[in-house]
Design an enzyme around this catalytic site. Structure first.
Site, PDB file in Angstrom:
ATOM      1  N   SER A  87      -4.621  -1.412  -1.138  1.00 49.53           N
ATOM      2  CA  SER A  87      -5.239  -0.348  -0.335  1.00 49.53           C
ATOM      3  C   SER A  87      -6.711  -0.126  -0.658  1.00 49.53           C
ATOM      4  CB  SER A  87      -4.480   0.965  -0.575  1.00 49.53           C
ATOM      5  OG  SER A  87      -5.197   2.058  -0.046  1.00 49.53           O
ATOM      6  N   TYR A 110      -9.823   0.479   5.269  1.00 49.32           N
ATOM      7  CA  TYR A 110     -10.081   1.665   6.080  1.00 49.32           C
ATOM      8  C   TYR A 110     -11.545   1.582   6.480  1.00 49.32           C
ATOM      9  CZ  TYR A 110      -5.876   4.508   5.087  1.00 49.32           C
ATOM     10  OH  TYR A 110      -4.613   5.011   5.015  1.00 49.32           O
ATOM     11  N   LYS A 236      -3.242  -3.104  11.550  1.00 52.66           N
ATOM     12  CA  LYS A 236      -2.097  -2.341  11.044  1.00 52.66           C
ATOM     13  C   LYS A 236      -2.062  -0.955  11.685  1.00 52.66           C
ATOM     14  CE  LYS A 236      -0.077  -0.495   6.758  1.00 52.66           C
ATOM     15  NZ  LYS A 236      -0.269   0.947   6.874  1.00 52.66           N
ATOM     16  N   HIS A 260       2.562   4.310  10.034  1.00 51.80           N
ATOM     17  CA  HIS A 260       2.045   4.781   8.746  1.00 51.80           C
ATOM     18  C   HIS A 260       3.144   5.515   7.963  1.00 51.80           C
ATOM     19  CE1 HIS A 260      -2.166   4.976   7.060  1.00 51.80           C
ATOM     20  NE2 HIS A 260      -1.537   5.690   6.151  1.00 51.80           N
TER      21      HIS A 260
HETATM   22  C1  FMN Z   1       1.930   7.245  -0.785  1.00 46.46           C
HETATM   23  C2  FMN Z   1       1.497   6.424   0.405  1.00 46.46           C
HETATM   24  C3  FMN Z   1       0.162   6.072   0.538  1.00 46.46           C
HETATM   25  C4  FMN Z   1      -0.240   5.278   1.616  1.00 46.46           C
HETATM   26  N1  FMN Z   1      -1.542   4.862   1.681  1.00 46.46           N
HETATM   27  C5  FMN Z   1      -1.907   3.989   2.651  1.00 46.46           C
HETATM   28  C6  FMN Z   1      -3.205   3.418   2.652  1.00 46.46           C
HETATM   29  O1  FMN Z   1      -4.023   3.698   1.774  1.00 46.46           O
HETATM   30  N2  FMN Z   1      -3.526   2.570   3.661  1.00 46.46           N
HETATM   31  C7  FMN Z   1      -2.628   2.230   4.651  1.00 46.46           C
HETATM   32  O2  FMN Z   1      -2.955   1.438   5.540  1.00 46.46           O
HETATM   33  N3  FMN Z   1      -1.378   2.735   4.654  1.00 46.46           N
HETATM   34  C8  FMN Z   1      -0.997   3.594   3.675  1.00 46.46           C
HETATM   35  N4  FMN Z   1       0.285   4.067   3.663  1.00 46.46           N
HETATM   36  C9  FMN Z   1       1.247   3.617   4.687  1.00 46.46           C
HETATM   37  C10 FMN Z   1       1.970   2.344   4.227  1.00 46.46           C
HETATM   38  O3  FMN Z   1       1.107   1.247   4.221  1.00 46.46           O
HETATM   39  C11 FMN Z   1       3.142   1.999   5.140  1.00 46.46           C
HETATM   40  O4  FMN Z   1       2.706   1.959   6.471  1.00 46.46           O
HETATM   41  C12 FMN Z   1       4.321   2.959   5.020  1.00 46.46           C
HETATM   42  O5  FMN Z   1       4.465   3.435   3.690  1.00 46.46           O
HETATM   43  C13 FMN Z   1       5.605   2.261   5.434  1.00 46.46           C
HETATM   44  O6  FMN Z   1       6.679   3.138   5.438  1.00 46.46           O
HETATM   45  P1  FMN Z   1       7.745   3.286   4.235  1.00 46.46           P
HETATM   46  O7  FMN Z   1       7.074   4.075   3.180  1.00 46.46           O
HETATM   47  O8  FMN Z   1       8.857   4.014   4.908  1.00 46.46           O
HETATM   48  O9  FMN Z   1       8.127   1.900   3.773  1.00 46.46           O
HETATM   49  C14 FMN Z   1       0.712   4.871   2.602  1.00 46.46           C
HETATM   50  C15 FMN Z   1       2.045   5.244   2.453  1.00 46.46           C
HETATM   51  C16 FMN Z   1       2.454   6.012   1.373  1.00 46.46           C
HETATM   52  C17 FMN Z   1       3.908   6.361   1.234  1.00 46.46           C
END
Ligand code: FMN
Length: 371
Positions: A87, A110, A236, A260
């Protein structure tokens, strides 16, 4: 506070729940006495072969769940035979993760607003740094034009800066190991920002982080990002087949079907429900990945039946990190490996490459002869 940051989603958590529920609308066809053992799990993503169709999704601030953060998670991924998508908002920088791992991983971007300089300066510096550090593929996240309304985490004090109350201090005192690691390593800020704009500017930027999101971003900006990056490029956060098609026409290698993890638009369609139309539209000429609610090997199999090349997991590996650090995250991936393999064997399928829609049945529908 940390739990709320990882576990909850936006508004009333409808999309968060929908992501899980969507999987239960499909059942798996099963054939017996095929002599097949589900042993072939490897797939290729962005030109890299991974030993099972599961990648680690980019998650920000892993360092607050375990002090080894994104470095520990990427090490876990490579020990488990897969790759991590690192990330932009990580507690460790792209360079730190590259330095701490053996394989070249993927990175997430991002396209943050640069508060002090030109329109694309910060984004360009992030891309160039990732390129220099040896990352293989870029994942541009496009579903955060503004920050989602994460009420549940705000209620528990998670924010910029976190809201510390006496009750929270007392609560934290019951977790001395976490505190010692936190005080020693202090991995609570987005380290990539510090590297790109300097510590003072980063602190200032984080304070106004929500104004770093850019609702004005459009397809021209995506084209611009495509031109800055030579390697495989993924978009994404796509839930609409028209958007997937535009991205692929502009040169995207693949699409991550994602809401997300229910953290952005509450009311957005479940990721699994958005997958079939996108796979039908672009699956012949682009890779289609999915994330959101994947918790079991059978979920992975269902997503592959609906046209996914592979899936990403977010919260499951962060739970693993929180419980046991990198060994915990590695264990989570290995549980997925065992479950995918067992599911395939029980279905009578040898390889994930054989999976298609003919292996899915609608839930609660009696079959007629010839189905
Ligand atoms: C704690 C947390 C932080 C996240 N931070 C980012 C991020 O920095 N960039 C991003 O593209 N997605 C981020 N996401 C989304 C994840 O990439 C992903 O789309 C999502 O967690 C998938 O769902 P799941 O948690 O049910 O597997 C984050 C998700 C969580 C749970």
């Amino acid at each position: 506070m940390v739990w709320a940051y990882v576990d909850y989603g936006a508004d009333d958590l409808q999309t968060l729940r929908a992501n899980r529920e969507a999987f239960s609308r499909y059942m798996l066809r099963t054939r017996v006495l095929t002599g097949n053992e589900g042993s072939e799990l490897s797939v290729t993503v962005g030109g890299e072969t991974i030993s099972l169709p599961v990648l680690l999704a980019p998650t920000g601030l892993v360092g607050i769940s375990h002090w080894t953060g994104e470095v520990g998670a990427a090490q876990a991924a490579e020990r488990a035979g897969t790759l991590s998508i690192v990330s932009t908002a990580g507690s460790y920088s792209y360079e730190e993760v590259a330095h701490g791992t053996e394989k070249d991983h993927f990175f997430q971007l991002y396209p943050w607003r640069d508060l002090s300089a030109g329109r694309h300066d910060l984004t360009l510096s992030l891309i160039q740094r990732a390129q220099r550090a040896g990352y293989r593929a870029m994942f541009v996240t496009v579903d955060v034009p503004v920050h989602g309304n994460r009420e549940s985490e705000r209620k528990r004090g998670m924010g910029n800066p976190p809201v510390i109350t006496p009750a929270r201090v007392l609560n934290a005192a019951t977790r001395p190991k976490w505190w010692i690691a936190y005080l020693r390593h202090g991995r609570i800020s987005a380290r990539n920002l510090v590297e790109s704009v300097g510590a003072r500017a980063a602190v200032q930027s984080l304070r106004v982080q929500f104004s770093m999101m850019r609702p004005e971003l459009n397809w021209d900006d995506f084209k611009w990002m495509r031109d800055q990056w030579n390697g495989p490029l993924y978009i994404k956060g796509v839930l609409d087949a028209d958007d997937a098609e535009i991205a692929v026409n502009l040169g995207a290698t693949g699409v991550v079907v994602s809401n997300h993890g229910g953290r952005q638009l509450d009311g957005a369609v479940a990721a699994l429900d958005a997958l079939p139309a996108i796979a039908e539209r672009v699956g012949q000429r682009a890779e289609v990945l999915l994330d959101g609610g994947v918790r079991r090997g059978s979920d992975v199999v269902k997503a592959l039946c609906l046209g996914a090349t592979a899936v990403c997991i977010g919260r499951p590996y962060v739970y693993g990190m929180a419980a046991r650090g990198p060994a915990g995250a590695e264990h989570v991936v290995n549980i997925f490996r065992q479950e995918i393999s067992r599911t395939l064997t029980l279905m009578g399928v040898r390889s994930v490459k054989e999976l298609d829609r003919s292996w899915l049945l609608p839930a609660n529908t009696p079959l007629t002869d010839g189905r």
